[in-house]
Each structure stands twice: as structure tokens, then as C-alpha cells.
Design a protein around this motif. Structure first.
Motif, PDB file in Angstrom:
ATOM      1  N   ASP A 175       0.826  -1.209   0.000  1.00 29.95           N
ATOM      2  CA  ASP A 175       0.000   0.000   0.000  1.00 29.95           C
ATOM      3  C   ASP A 175       0.861   1.260   0.000  1.00 29.95           C
ATOM      4  O   ASP A 175       0.553   2.239  -0.717  1.00 29.95           O
ATOM      5  N   ARG A 176       1.937   1.261   0.774  1.00 29.38           N
ATOM      6  CA  ARG A 176       2.813   2.440   0.812  1.00 29.38           C
ATOM      7  C   ARG A 176       3.486   2.646  -0.539  1.00 29.38           C
ATOM      8  O   ARG A 176       3.629   3.782  -1.012  1.00 29.38           O
ATOM      9  N   ALA A 178       2.264   1.679  -3.420  1.00 31.89           N
ATOM     10  CA  ALA A 178       1.214   2.131  -4.347  1.00 31.89           C
ATOM     11  C   ALA A 178       0.931   3.615  -4.171  1.00 31.89           C
ATOM     12  O   ALA A 178       0.692   4.338  -5.147  1.00 31.89           O
ATOM     13  N   ASP A 179       0.971   4.086  -2.936  1.00 36.59           N
ATOM     14  CA  ASP A 179       0.684   5.498  -2.670  1.00 36.59           C
ATOM     15  C   ASP A 179       1.699   6.430  -3.329  1.00 36.59           C
ATOM     16  O   ASP A 179       1.378   7.593  -3.605  1.00 36.59           O
ATOM     17  N   THR A 180       2.911   5.940  -3.581  1.00 37.48           N
ATOM     18  CA  THR A 180       3.922   6.793  -4.243  1.00 37.48           C
ATOM     19  C   THR A 180       3.561   7.040  -5.705  1.00 37.48           C
ATOM     20  O   THR A 180       3.974   8.048  -6.287  1.00 37.48           O
ATOM     21  N   GLY A 181       2.826   6.116  -6.326  1.00 34.62           N
ATOM     22  CA  GLY A 181       2.540   6.225  -7.761  1.00 34.62           C
ATOM     23  C   GLY A 181       3.792   6.130  -8.611  1.00 34.62           C
ATOM     24  O   GLY A 181       3.782   6.522  -9.779  1.00 34.62           O
ATOM     25  N   ALA A 182       4.880   5.572  -8.050  1.00 28.52           N
ATOM     26  CA  ALA A 182       6.182   5.633  -8.718  1.00 28.52           C
ATOM     27  C   ALA A 182       6.740   4.272  -9.104  1.00 28.52           C
ATOM     28  O   ALA A 182       7.849   4.193  -9.639  1.00 28.52           O
ATOM     29  N   VAL A 183       6.002   3.187  -8.851  1.00 23.72           N
ATOM     30  CA  VAL A 183       6.520   1.854  -9.164  1.00 23.72           C
ATOM     31  C   VAL A 183       6.110   1.484 -10.589  1.00 23.72           C
ATOM     32  O   VAL A 183       4.959   1.180 -10.866  1.00 23.72           O
ATOM     33  N   ARG A 184       7.064   1.534 -11.494  1.00 24.15           N
ATOM     34  CA  ARG A 184       6.780   1.287 -12.904  1.00 24.15           C
ATOM     35  C   ARG A 184       6.848  -0.194 -13.258  1.00 24.15           C
ATOM     36  O   ARG A 184       6.114  -0.674 -14.113  1.00 24.15           O
ATOM     37  N   VAL A 185       7.765  -0.944 -12.617  1.00 27.14           N
ATOM     38  CA  VAL A 185       7.980  -2.355 -12.966  1.00 27.14           C
ATOM     39  C   VAL A 185       8.156  -3.145 -11.677  1.00 27.14           C
ATOM     40  O   VAL A 185       8.868  -2.715 -10.757  1.00 27.14           O
ATOM     41  N   VAL A 186       7.510  -4.318 -11.600  1.00 31.64           N
ATOM     42  CA  VAL A 186       7.770  -5.261 -10.510  1.00 31.64           C
ATOM     43  C   VAL A 186       8.306  -6.551 -11.135  1.00 31.64           C
ATOM     44  O   VAL A 186       7.683  -7.143 -12.010  1.00 31.64           O
ATOM     45  N   ASP A 187       9.497  -6.947 -10.688  1.00 32.41           N
ATOM     46  CA  ASP A 187      10.191  -8.104 -11.253  1.00 32.41           C
ATOM     47  C   ASP A 187       9.990  -9.290 -10.325  1.00 32.41           C
ATOM     48  O   ASP A 187      10.583  -9.354  -9.241  1.00 32.41           O
ATOM     49  N   LEU A 188       9.180 -10.249 -10.745  1.00 34.78           N
ATOM     50  CA  LEU A 188       8.846 -11.389  -9.908  1.00 34.78           C
ATOM     51  C   LEU A 188       9.918 -12.469  -9.897  1.00 34.78           C
ATOM     52  O   LEU A 188       9.811 -13.452  -9.149  1.00 34.78           O
ATOM     53  N   LYS A 189      10.958 -12.328 -10.726  1.00 29.73           N
ATOM     54  CA  LYS A 189      12.112 -13.236 -10.725  1.00 29.73           C
ATOM     55  C   LYS A 189      11.697 -14.707 -10.870  1.00 29.73           C
ATOM     56  O   LYS A 189      12.389 -15.603 -10.391  1.00 29.73           O
ATOM     57  N   GLY A 190      10.592 -14.933 -11.557  1.00 24.74           N
ATOM     58  CA  GLY A 190      10.095 -16.290 -11.678  1.00 24.74           C
ATOM     59  C   GLY A 190      10.754 -17.122 -12.758  1.00 24.74           C
ATOM     60  O   GLY A 190      10.500 -18.324 -12.854  1.00 24.74           O
ATOM     61  N   GLN A 191      11.608 -16.483 -13.585  1.00 24.26           N
ATOM     62  CA  GLN A 191      12.274 -17.202 -14.673  1.00 24.26           C
ATOM     63  C   GLN A 191      13.730 -17.518 -14.355  1.00 24.26           C
ATOM     64  O   GLN A 191      14.467 -17.987 -15.214  1.00 24.26           O
ATOM     65  N   TYR A 192      14.141 -17.255 -13.126  1.00 19.67           N
ATOM     66  CA  TYR A 192      15.507 -17.575 -12.714  1.00 19.67           C
ATOM     67  C   TYR A 192      15.522 -18.930 -12.011  1.00 19.67           C
ATOM     68  O   TYR A 192      14.584 -19.275 -11.285  1.00 19.67           O
ATOM     69  N   GLU A 193      16.618 -19.667 -12.198  1.00 19.27           N
ATOM     70  CA  GLU A 193      16.796 -20.938 -11.513  1.00 19.27           C
ATOM     71  C   GLU A 193      18.235 -21.043 -11.030  1.00 19.27           C
ATOM     72  O   GLU A 193      19.178 -20.796 -11.783  1.00 19.27           O
ATOM     73  N   VAL A 209       0.492  -8.260  -5.392  1.00 18.12           N
ATOM     74  CA  VAL A 209       1.290  -7.297  -6.160  1.00 18.12           C
ATOM     75  C   VAL A 209       0.525  -6.819  -7.390  1.00 18.12           C
ATOM     76  O   VAL A 209       0.482  -5.621  -7.696  1.00 18.12           O
ATOM     77  N   ILE A 210      -0.086  -7.751  -8.115  1.00 23.94           N
ATOM     78  CA  ILE A 210      -0.805  -7.388  -9.334  1.00 23.94           C
ATOM     79  C   ILE A 210      -1.962  -6.442  -9.029  1.00 23.94           C
ATOM     80  O   ILE A 210      -2.185  -5.450  -9.737  1.00 23.94           O
ATOM     81  N   ASN A 211      -2.686  -6.709  -7.964  1.00 30.39           N
ATOM     82  CA  ASN A 211      -3.826  -5.864  -7.607  1.00 30.39           C
ATOM     83  C   ASN A 211      -3.398  -4.598  -6.876  1.00 30.39           C
ATOM     84  O   ASN A 211      -3.947  -3.518  -7.098  1.00 30.39           O
ATOM     85  N   GLY A 212      -2.412  -4.721  -6.005  1.00 25.84           N
ATOM     86  CA  GLY A 212      -1.984  -3.568  -5.214  1.00 25.84           C
ATOM     87  C   GLY A 212      -1.201  -2.550  -5.994  1.00 25.84           C
ATOM     88  O   GLY A 212      -1.269  -1.348  -5.725  1.00 25.84           O
ATOM     89  N   LEU A 213      -0.427  -3.016  -6.978  1.00 26.35           N
ATOM     90  CA  LEU A 213       0.362  -2.119  -7.839  1.00 26.35           C
ATOM     91  C   LEU A 213      -0.196  -2.244  -9.248  1.00 26.35           C
ATOM     92  O   LEU A 213       0.452  -2.731 -10.167  1.00 26.35           O
ATOM     93  N   SER A 214      -1.401  -1.776  -9.403  1.00 22.67           N
ATOM     94  CA  SER A 214      -2.198  -2.078 -10.598  1.00 22.67           C
ATOM     95  C   SER A 214      -1.720  -1.376 -11.859  1.00 22.67           C
ATOM     96  O   SER A 214      -2.161  -1.717 -12.955  1.00 22.67           O
TER      97      SER A 214
END
Length: 347
Positions: A175-176, A178-193, A209-214
Motif C-alpha cells: 500500500d505504501r 502504491a501510494d507513491t505512484g512511482a513503481v513502474r515495474v515489478v520483477d517477480l524473478k520467476g524465470q531464474y533458476e 502485487v498485481i492488484n496492489g500495484l495495478s
């Protein structure tokens, strides 16, 4: 004219090769080591940077010395020569490191060829360098807190971010952010092994993350039985990075992407990088630049590529000070101005 055609026939003469080590602590809690490749000829020096992550691989190269690459080539002939060489004396710790090291030599050769031709990359491609918008890529600690974001925003209230969510992120932190309005990309690192930054597929984290940083682009999710339903309807927000080394990888994605993170070192060759950029332009796939904690000339080179092809995107190409453990005052602010007198493949 295709991008690669504009540079592939540039002549390059290499009389001498030297290697030098770079080292710096990072905000991600590890010491970054890279190797600068310097190719000399006709009174000019071309440089590239090997961003292989394992220190032992750099040590082995420095101990063995540079491969025998002296001679006269076209850039395309030099690339073909690299394709036939084993650039790791003891074999790489990870297979993708082969791309990183090849890119170091190819980018150095491109830089040298352009300098020997008394030109720069923008001129060779009949394009122009534009001011580069950048965002700050950072992790939030363990346990994660808002502190680093707060310090960055105190220095520059307009700064934007690329962040790596972990399962320890709670709703209050999201929530904090999201309040900045400044998060352009979230990297879930799901393709690393098998890396230190792996993030196991976590449907609950993905949903929060998907809903909170919509408004954020969602990079490298893992597609599993648990996470795929969470991503349903958000495919146009998904971007890919770790698996992308060329056009074939883009074509093998589970759906045609709307976004791609372009990290030049992942492509290995200038030809693969340029062909993939053209592929994205033709299909209107939005691109943004990515980095690998470059410590030297490689940082400027990823900024140069971003400047030429996706200058106004959410580029993870911030100056090196943004990767330091402590947030200090006086960091350069976005956008970065182009060089007044560009030369070679530098920024």
C-alpha cells in the motif's frame, strides 16, 4: 537498411587486447566484479564490459589472459570468430554467461570499429541520441522495509522504481508503495533458476502485487498451475527478461508480449540485439532497457542503446550510484542528457 547491416561491414583492426578488473559493493548485498575488455588498434581503443556474475570466472580469464583475436576483420567477421572460440578457460559457471562474455568482446569491437571510422553509433545507424529517462532498480531488504524508497524520494520526489517483490512483502508495504505512484515495474524473478535472486512461484504474492500495484508492468512471472489463473486478464502487463536472448526466444513465449526488457549483454552478439529490437519495433512491442550492475563502460553502453531506441521508457539504466549500498545526496536525476560530442559506442 537493417540495423545490423549498417555496422556489420565496418572494418576493425585489433593490434592489442588488455583486461582489467572492476569491483564494487552493491545495494543487493553482494560484491560485483566485472572485467573491462580493451581492444587497441590504429591509435584507438574500443571497450566492452564482461558482466558475468561469478567472480571465479573473471579470475580465470584474468589468469589465462585474453584470447588470440589480433588481426583485421569486418565487425561481422569478428563476430563469427568469437562464435568459434571458447571464451571461458575453465568453462562458464552458468551457460548464459557465454552471452555476457561474448557481448563484452563484441561491444568492444563495435566501439573500436566506430572510432577507427571516426564516427559514433547514432550516426552509423542514422538515428539520434535522445535524453534517457531512467528508473531506480532496488531491493527493499530482509525484512523488507520502505526505508530505501523513502530516502530515494527525499533526494528526488520524481524518481520512479523497478522493484523485486518477495513473499515477505506485506499488504502495508504494498500500500505504501502504491501510494507513491512511482513503481513502474515489478520483477517477480520467476524465470531464474539456481541464482541468489530466485523467487519461488507464490500465487498469493502475485495476486497482492498485481492488484496492489495495478499500474505496474509485471516482469518474469513463473507460469504454474497456481500462478497462471492469477495472471488471467493481465497478460498485457506482463514483460519478459531472463529468457530473452534473441528473436527465437520471443517467438516461443506463451503469448505475444506487449513488453520486453532489453538487456544487451543477454543477446551475446550485436546482430541478435539489433534484430530483436527491429522485431519489437515492427510488432509494436514496448521495450525498456535493463542492466546487470555494470561498473564501467557497459553502463554507458546500455544507456546509449536506450537513448537510440526507447529513450522515454522505464529504463533500468540508472547511473552506478543508484546501486550503492547507501543512498547519498547529489545523484544524477532523470533524464540523462546525451553526450555533447559522441564517439564510438560510448555514452
Amino acid at each position: 537498411m537493417a540495423l545490423y547491416d549498417a555496422v556489420s561491414d565496418l572494418p576493425v583492426r585489433i593490434d592489442e587486447i588488455s583486461l582489467s578488473r572492476r569491483e564494487r559493493d552493491t545495494s543487493s548485498g553482494f560484491t560485483r566484479v566485472t572485467t573491462v575488455i580493451s581492444l587497441s588498434g590504429e591509435g584507438e581503443i574500443g571497450k566492452g564490459e564482461d558482466v558475468t556474475y561469478e567472480t571465479a570466472d573473471h579470475d580465470a580469464l584474468l589468469e589465462a589472459g585474453a584470447p588470440d583475436l589480433e588481426g583485421e576483420y569486418t565487425l561481422d567477421e569478428f563476430s563469427a570468430r568469437l562464435a568459434d572460440l571458447e571464451l571461458f578457460p575453465d568453462g562458464p559457471s552458468r551457460e548464459d554467461f557465454r552471452h555476457y562474455r561474448r557481448w563484452a568482446f563484441e561491444s568492444a569491437a563495435l566501439d573500436l570499429a566506430l572510432r577507427q571510422a571516426d564516427t559514433d553509433l547514432a550516426s552509423a545507424l542514422d538515428r539520434q541520441y535522445d535524453p534517457v529517462r531512467f528508473i531506480a532498480s532496488t531491493r527493499l531488504g530482509d525484512p523488507p522495509t520502505f526505508d530505501r524508497i523513502e530516502r530515494f524520494l527525499e533526494n528526488d520526489p520524481d524518481l520512479e522504481f523497478k522493484l523485486d517483490p518477495t513473499s515477505k512483502w506485506d499488504d502495508e508495504l504494498i500500500d505504501r508503495l502504491a501510494d507513491t505512484g512511482a513503481v513502474r515495474v515489478v520483477d517477480l524473478k520467476g524465470q531464474y533458476e539456481g541464482t541468489e535472486v530466485d523467487q519461488a512461484p507464490d500465487p498469493d504474492l502475485y495476486e497482492r502485487v498485481i492488484n496492489g500495484l495495478s499500474e505496474s508492468v509485471i516482469e518474469d512471472p513463473a507460469l504454474t498451475e497456481g500462478t497462471r489463473p492469477v495472471l488471467e486478464g493481465h497478460e498485457d502487463r506482463v514483460s519478459w527478461d531472463a529468457t530473452i536472448h534473441g528473436i527465437a526466444d520471443v517467438e516461443e513465449l506463451p503469448w505475444e508480449p506487449d513488453w520486453l526488457n532489453i538487456k544487451p549483454s543477454r543477446f551475446g552478439s550485436v546482430e541478435s540485439l539489433f534484430e530483436t529490437i527491429e522485431f519489437c519495433i515492427e510488432r509494436e512491442i514496448a521495450m525498456y532497457g535493463g542492466g546487470q550492475f555494470e561498473l564501467d563502460v557497459g553502463r554507458g553502453q546500455i544507456q546509449a542503446i536506450a537513448s537510440l531506441f526507447y529513450a522515454d521508457s522505464a529504463n533500468d539504466v540508472a547511473p552506478g550510484g543508484y546501486n550503492d549500498p547507501e543512498v547519498v545526496e547529489g545523484l544524477a536525476q532523470s533524464p540523462l542528457d546525451p553526450p555533447a560530442e559522441p564517439a564510438g559506442f560510448r555514452w
